[in-house]
Design an enzyme around this catalytic site. Sequence first.
Site, PDB file in Angstrom:
ATOM      1  N   SER D  45      -8.013   1.663  -6.309  1.00 41.84           N
ATOM      2  CA  SER D  45      -7.334   2.480  -5.587  1.00 41.84           C
ATOM      3  C   SER D  45      -5.947   1.708  -5.168  1.00 41.84           C
ATOM      4  O   SER D  45      -6.201   0.487  -4.594  1.00 41.84           O
ATOM      5  CB  SER D  45      -7.938   3.022  -4.619  1.00 41.84           C
ATOM      6  OG  SER D  45      -7.301   4.202  -3.681  1.00 41.84           O
ATOM      7  N   GLU D  46      -4.962   2.687  -5.339  1.00 44.62           N
ATOM      8  CA  GLU D  46      -3.538   1.662  -5.063  1.00 44.62           C
ATOM      9  C   GLU D  46      -3.169   1.306  -3.831  1.00 44.62           C
ATOM     10  O   GLU D  46      -2.056   0.589  -3.615  1.00 44.62           O
ATOM     11  CB  GLU D  46      -2.373   2.534  -5.854  1.00 44.62           C
ATOM     12  CG  GLU D  46      -2.076   4.195  -4.952  1.00 44.62           C
ATOM     13  CD  GLU D  46      -2.882   4.978  -5.388  1.00 44.62           C
ATOM     14  OE1 GLU D  46      -3.923   4.886  -6.164  1.00 44.62           O
ATOM     15  OE2 GLU D  46      -2.475   6.103  -5.238  1.00 44.62           O
ATOM     16  N   ASN D  47      -3.924   1.668  -2.791  1.00 41.14           N
ATOM     17  CA  ASN D  47      -3.702   1.065  -1.417  1.00 41.14           C
ATOM     18  C   ASN D  47      -4.178  -0.262  -1.264  1.00 41.14           C
ATOM     19  O   ASN D  47      -4.147  -0.920  -0.141  1.00 41.14           O
ATOM     20  CB  ASN D  47      -4.302   1.911  -0.155  1.00 41.14           C
ATOM     21  CG  ASN D  47      -5.725   2.415  -0.415  1.00 41.14           C
ATOM     22  OD1 ASN D  47      -6.233   2.546  -1.569  1.00 41.14           O
ATOM     23  ND2 ASN D  47      -6.463   2.090   0.659  1.00 41.14           N
TER      24      ASN D  47
END
Lengths: 234, 234, 218, 218
Positions: D45-47
């Site tokens: 997940s890009e966070n």
Amino acid sequence: MINKKLLNAQEALVGIKSEMTIMLGGFGLCGIPENSISELVKLGVKNLTCISNNAGVDDFGLGLLLKDKQIDKMISSYVGENNEFERQMLSGELKVDLIPQGSLAERCRAAKSGIPAFFTPAGYGTEVGEGKESREFNGKMHLMETAFKADFSIVKAWKGDEAGNLIFKGTARNFNPNMCGAAKVTVAEVEELYPAGELDPNEIHVSGIFIQRIFEGKNYEKRIEQRTITNRQC
Amino acid sequence: MINKKLLNAQEALVGIKSEMTIMLGGFGLCGIPENSISELVKLGVKNLTCISNNAGVDDFGLGLLLKDKQIDKMISSYVGENNEFERQMLSGELKVDLIPQGSLAERCRAAKSGIPAFFTPAGYGTEVGEGKESREFNGKMHLMETAFKADFSIVKAWKGDEAGNLIFKGTARNFNPNMCGAAKVTVAEVEELYPAGELDPNEIHVSGIFIQRIFEGKNYEKRIEQRTITNRQC
Amino acid sequence: MLDKIGIAKRIAQEVKDRYYVNLGIGIPTLVANYVNKNIEVEFQSENGILGMGAFPYDEDVDADIINAGKQTITTLPGASFFDSATSFSMIRGKHVDLTILGAMEVSDNGDIANWKIPGKMVKGMGGAMDLVASAENIIVAMMHTNKVGESKLLKKCSLPLTGLNCVKKIVTNLAVLEVTSSGFQLLERAPGVSIETIKKATAGRLVVKGEIPEMKIS
Amino acid sequence: MLDKIGIAKRIAQEVKDRYYVNLGIGIPTLVANYVNKNIEVEFQSENGILGMGAFPYDEDVDADIINAGKQTITTLPGASFFDSATSFSMIRGKHVDLTILGAMEVSDNGDIANWKIPGKMVKGMGGAMDLVASAENIIVAMMHTNKVGESKLLKKCSLPLTGLNCVKKIVTNLAVLEVTSSGFQLLERAPGVSIETIKKATAGRLVVKGEIPEMKIS
């Protein structure tokens, strides 16, 4: 979890061929992939281009590959302390591309990060800038530097897990994290290999996604170049 | 050791003035500098430009500054979930510059790293590319993106020490490390502040050199936006 | 006239409170020993350490903890380790306040040459080009003349450059000089060294204005 | 015709052994639930998380561990956390093998529009532009038509683009289609959906070659 674990350097270096470009981590003899270098000597692959900050010493590190004339070209920032290197370079057997250390590190990171080019002031107005595009930003001249392209990246870490996650120790970290993911295949050798889940996700220096193969190395020599000490004053 | 310790947000934000550009860490409400945001509300500074991935919600995070109309311009990648934001934007009171998330992160890192510009494929052929220089590398078009310039960077970490070293927890890390050192002054608020020497030098995520001021925050609310759970099947 | 220790001692006076400092190999490394103990200073080494301490005791030597000169070292409280790209983020991003390095030649507009002698084995620039291209404050530590007595402070460098217009100050065995738009401005003389001696040993433009004090070195 | 769960189930079949996968918000998030349990897959997940697991039990909820949809999540063995720049190094550097995301429109040359409707509140592109500009393999999960029955598979997108020539495959409530140089090539029909229905619902060039099997969904 995607398991990257292999048994040894022999398994991990399958596919390395002559003429390839290989990145190798380490600063001096600190944090170099000792097991993999020995395996490269055994494999006898030739005409390699090596991207590595240094070139080892005569009888250790990349010096072992130089001795066997396996390297055609070195891309480095500093190559002192190696007589065989000097001989091959002066005789023209060995090509050498010297690059400022920060640009070397950033060009590895750029390759890993999908950034094809970036600007840095290092080397502007020097030989390093010859033939390179230059450009002014904020009143200062910069050179455009591009991402490296390599076939294999070989790094050394302290701890690792089967998912390929890595943790480094001290200054043995150096170029290793920046080279992870900077080539088509990244091989990591570690001093201690753990099952997935044993390393704290907060403490991981390099995520396993950047690593394709991992193995636990053996018999690390960790040679010291300059053993400097403080004498105890009684 | 260079001691950066201050007592609280009031001390740490001395010098912040209206019209300044401020970077703030966090993703959604996760890892935001809660104490510093409260202090910015108290200070009542106006006409701020804020660089932050998100803009908070109506009554928390940067939403608190929006409510008081302290922000003139937001530079973000995603600004949903905020009615007051929507109202101000549609009425033209608030300027908004939307930037792809990866470019946002990299432009912070570039500022921190003295890299004035770099190339990325993100946004090429879209509105984001309008007015930007584009260029082909390896057969693919890229946009040139530049480093941000900010007056203050305000980040939140889990553990810190007096030397300014930081360790983050979970996904509260997000943009925080990339913003450290990306402005003239970087302020870090931490949940736990330790004397120098208590944190393992191997485990530090951000070195103190990127931080000018550090303090231990209080009463972290850590509001959750989407509390999603798995029900236990008995 | 100063010896290497003297040059290191004089440069140590340039290290101010709350400075992050990068020390090059050779004389610069010695500077750390003479910095005022009452100020807060941290030493960075570009191979990936901040908060570098003294050499270790024999039994504490760790092959995994070295400086950029490949010497075994220790860490001080507040130290941290990091990768090479981050190390040069510190340098290129101007977070390091002061760089002290050696040179073969310096020109009176601040150019520096310290990495290559044509015809001789080239060892490489290491981090020197990044350091000189970015540091706000660069002090060169070197002998005023080379082994055959020729000035190393020139009108124009004859050797391949490491960086342009970057050197701020030079501390030699004879003098302390600042690089200004008019050339090398003489700030201090080494103990017992005359202005005349310095003039003779300086090939580049030398500016001598007013009284030139003798260095104070403990 | 498929519902959202059906679309997620069909897309789950595209997730292969040893894939790193980034899932967008909405239907894509559901895909994780239906991936073959016998293959090795990791979700990014890009966070800033790799090795994302299911939602936590009530008592294990941690505000500091969320996904890009701001949902509380858990980690699986082998997980790691990292900063946003590193997260997009994974994405931009093509280390993520498969990106699954929603769309408002897709054109028959693979352009995608999924971030902005002129005149409406713009929430922003988040990481979508980085994802579509870099991923080797992009699958779009969406309804074949919009709420007023208009096709979302177009000759040319009418909305502002998120990325050019990037979508590889589309899974809708009606069909599985591949983007080829000749347009949308029909690969599979949803259960009970005729080719005619798909033709009517597709505004862009549609290629129908040979037998078109019905999707197999468990």
